[in-house]
Design a protein around this motif. Structure first.
Motif, short mmCIF file in Angstrom:
data_model
loop_
_atom_site.label_atom_id
_atom_site.label_comp_id
_atom_site.label_asym_id
_atom_site.label_seq_id
_atom_site.Cartn_x
_atom_site.Cartn_y
_atom_site.Cartn_z
N LEU A 78 3.92 -53.42 -44.27
CA LEU A 78 4.26 -53.84 -45.63
C LEU A 78 4.04 -55.33 -45.86
O LEU A 78 3.91 -55.77 -47.02
CB LEU A 78 5.72 -53.50 -45.94
CG LEU A 78 6.12 -52.04 -46.01
CD1 LEU A 78 7.59 -51.92 -46.37
CD2 LEU A 78 5.26 -51.29 -47.03
N ALA A 86 4.18 -52.81 -52.42
CA ALA A 86 5.02 -52.28 -51.33
C ALA A 86 5.91 -51.17 -51.85
O ALA A 86 6.12 -50.15 -51.18
CB ALA A 86 5.86 -53.40 -50.72
N VAL A 87 6.43 -51.34 -53.06
CA VAL A 87 7.25 -50.29 -53.67
C VAL A 87 6.39 -49.12 -54.12
O VAL A 87 6.72 -47.95 -53.90
CB VAL A 87 8.06 -50.87 -54.86
CG1 VAL A 87 8.90 -49.77 -55.51
CG2 VAL A 87 8.97 -52.01 -54.39
N SER A 89 3.69 -48.07 -52.82
CA SER A 89 3.18 -47.31 -51.68
C SER A 89 4.17 -46.28 -51.17
O SER A 89 3.82 -45.41 -50.36
CB SER A 89 2.80 -48.25 -50.53
OG SER A 89 3.94 -48.90 -49.99
N ALA A 90 5.42 -46.35 -51.63
CA ALA A 90 6.41 -45.35 -51.23
C ALA A 90 6.20 -44.02 -51.96
O ALA A 90 6.69 -42.98 -51.51
CB ALA A 90 7.82 -45.87 -51.50
N VAL A 103 7.79 -47.83 -60.75
CA VAL A 103 7.96 -49.06 -59.96
C VAL A 103 8.55 -50.16 -60.83
O VAL A 103 9.50 -50.85 -60.44
CB VAL A 103 6.62 -49.51 -59.35
CG1 VAL A 103 6.78 -50.85 -58.63
CG2 VAL A 103 6.09 -48.44 -58.39
N ALA A 132 13.38 -55.27 -51.50
CA ALA A 132 12.11 -54.53 -51.56
C ALA A 132 12.23 -53.20 -50.81
O ALA A 132 11.72 -52.16 -51.28
CB ALA A 132 10.98 -55.38 -50.97
N LEU A 133 12.89 -53.21 -49.66
CA LEU A 133 13.09 -51.97 -48.91
C LEU A 133 13.94 -50.99 -49.70
O LEU A 133 13.67 -49.77 -49.73
CB LEU A 133 13.75 -52.27 -47.56
CG LEU A 133 12.92 -53.07 -46.55
CD1 LEU A 133 13.72 -53.30 -45.27
CD2 LEU A 133 11.61 -52.37 -46.23
N ARG A 136 11.89 -49.53 -52.54
CA ARG A 136 10.94 -48.53 -52.03
C ARG A 136 11.61 -47.16 -51.90
O ARG A 136 11.00 -46.12 -52.17
CB ARG A 136 10.40 -48.95 -50.65
CG ARG A 136 9.20 -49.84 -50.69
CD ARG A 136 8.80 -50.24 -49.27
NE ARG A 136 8.64 -49.11 -48.38
CZ ARG A 136 7.55 -48.35 -48.31
NH1 ARG A 136 6.52 -48.58 -49.11
NH2 ARG A 136 7.47 -47.34 -47.45
N THR A 140 11.66 -43.31 -55.05
CA THR A 140 11.34 -41.91 -54.71
C THR A 140 12.38 -40.94 -55.25
O THR A 140 12.26 -39.73 -55.03
CB THR A 140 11.22 -41.74 -53.18
OG1 THR A 140 12.50 -42.01 -52.58
CG2 THR A 140 10.17 -42.67 -52.61
#
Length: 510
Positions: A78, A86-87, A89-90, A103, A132-133, A136, A140
């Motif tokens: 990431l 980065a978000v 891509s989840a 996002v 950010a984690l 992400r 979802t």
């Protein structure tokens, strides 16, 4: 209705992390998970999330339940991505193509500034990396959330923002939080699990109330254990007396009675279990060599500036006196660390200090920064102490073991230690320097609750003089006896930190 059921779960690595764990998670649960460093919190979350296979037991999840797991560390893949990507891509490739708008909604929820959204993850501060984690996972749309040390590296404003966000979540989304932040747990949880090797008590209470309850439970069990052991000893003494009388009189009845008393004592001792004793992750001790000086540091309207010379604030005329435990408060970027570094320079290199900042010549500094930069990741713990102090090899090894750095880790690079081990090693280095004045920048980073409380006790017990910066509200409240606040480009003294904490919760502070 339970969404997650845990039955007889156990994980044993080199030792048992936990066993006989039975737990149900239902909609509306906000579960705090509490244990010392390295005692299985992250492992339990990974087991619930499905990325770790427990030693025994089973975990059942409602059909179709999706679990979002926010782990502690940022995956290397990431780092080169922008915050936004980065978000993104989840999401699945289909969702990324047709629902990228999700996002932006999540980034808006976390108040991520537009300027940060295109910055790479590697360039973000530790606090923004944590968010950010979380973003992400949340993008979802999970049915349940697992959060592993979510407040690590967050300033007060971001902690307050995270608390508000969690408390505003739909009640049907259960959240499990592993954390050492006592104030955060109190603000966001309604149940508390104390993870232990044998039996792990669960209370339908937030942390502080649950802690009082478990302390009383442990004390009650210890009293019961001591009482049972005392009764067993009395039975054995009675049995010994009857045995002597029986031998002298030849009485078969007394022989039978003696055997019965011994059997009762055996049963009591077999059934009696001592109260849980938390195995220490490593001792934290501080030293205070003392000084005859009453005034340690004098600030005569010092101007604090950025490295490029931009003025941040002026201190006015202030003093740090022997025995003061001063907490420095202020928004991120206000200049807290700059002031700490000015005082550090004045103590270590007086010739470089401004005329307006004076320190007593007898000061011996104990300094620790939040990144533990004084410890090289490439150096071994053994070398780190041997280089700094004239101590024998056995003494160094004994000190390291006492601080929680076992023999197996003493000759390995510091970079391989856990965050808690690094923090305890840094505190050991401070103690061996025998300072009489401490500058502490985020000293509770990486410390578990046991470590935080030990540090608090040491600061109070040794009547340590210190200036500290911390985002840990419980630590600030427990330790500070004076409070300096940077506001409107001035340093002012305030009675307590509560107004500042309240402003941070409203988004006006840090």
């Amino acid at each position: 209705m339970a969404l997650i059921n845990i039955r007889n779960l156990a994980v044993t690595l080199s030792t048992a992390l936990f066993s006989n764990l039975n737990l149900s998670i239902a909609a509306g649960d906000r579960l705090g998970i509490v244990a010392a460093n390295g005692r299985g919190k992250s492992t339990l979350l990974r087991s619930i999330g499905g990325s770790f296979e427990p030693t025994t037991g089973e975990i059942t999840r409602s059909r179709g339940l999706t679990i979002g797991h926010v782990e502690q560390n940022v995956p290397a893949a990431l780092l080169p991505l922008s915050f936004h990507d980065a978000v993104l891509s989840a999401l699945s490739s289909e969702q990324a193509d047709s629902e990228s708008w999700r996002v932006d909604i999540v980034l808006d929820q976390f108040d991520v500034p537009e300027a940060l959204r295109q910055r790479t993850v590697a360039e973000l501060s530790g606090g923004w990396q944590r968010l950010a984690l979380l973003a992400r996972v949340w993008v979802t749309d999970p049915d349940a959330l697992l959060l592993d040390e979510p407040t690590n590296h967050l300033d007060l404003a971001k902690i307050a923002r995270l608390e508000s966000w969690l408390n505003a979540l739909p009640r049907d989304v259960p959240v499990m939080i592993a954390s050492h932040d006592r104030a955060f747990l109190d603000a966001t949880t309604n149940r508390t699990l104390f993870l232990r090797p044998e039996q792990s008590p669960i209370f339908a209470l937030p942390y502080s109330q649950a802690r009082a309850a478990i302390d009383e439970l442990d004390a009650s069990e210890e009293r019961r254990y001591q009482r049972d052991m005392k009764v067993a000893q009395q039975l054995r003494r009675q049995a010994a007396k009857l045995n002597n009388i029986g031998i002298n009189s030849g009485s078969d009845l007394l022989t039978v009675k003696t055997k019965q008393l011994r059997q009762r004592a055996d049963r009591l001792e077999d059934a009696a279990k001592p109260a849980h004793q938390e195995r220490s992750a490593g001792a934290i001790r501080l030293a205070n060599r003392g000084t005859h000086a009453k005034i340690l540091v004098t600030l005569d309207d010092v101007q604090v500036e950025t490295p490029d010379g931009t003025p941040l604030f002026r201190t006015g005329r202030r003093w740090i006196c022997q025995g003061d435990r001063i907490v420095l408060l202020g928004e991120n970027g206000a200049g807290k660390t700059r002031l700490v570094n000015l005082i550090r320079t004045a103590i270590e290199e007086p010739a470089r200090a401004p005329e307006t900042l004076k320190v007593t010549p007898s000061l011996v500094l104990g300094y620790s920064d939040q990144a533990l930069a004084g410890l090289s990741d490439k150096e071994t713990p053994l070398a780190a102490l041997s280089r700094r102090f004239s101590l024998s090899d056995p003494k160094v090894r004994s000190l390291l073991a006492g601080a929680g750095v076992g023999i197996d880790m003493q000759d390995k690079p510091v970079g391989r230690l856990s965050g808690g081990q690094k923090a305890r090693l840094a505190m050991l280095v401070l103690r061996l320097r025998e300072p009489n004045f401490y500058l502490l920048d985020e000293p509770t980073n990486h410390l578990d609750i046991e470590g935080q409380e030990a540090l608090e006790d040491e600061l109070m017990k040794n009547e340590v003089s210190c200036l500290l910066v911390s985002h840990d509200r419980s630590f600030v409240r427990n330790v500070g006896d004076r409070f300096w606040l940077i506001e409107r480009r001035r340093l002012v003294e305030v009675e307590d930190p509560e107004d500042f904490f309240a402003a941070a919760a409203q988004g006006d502070g840090s």
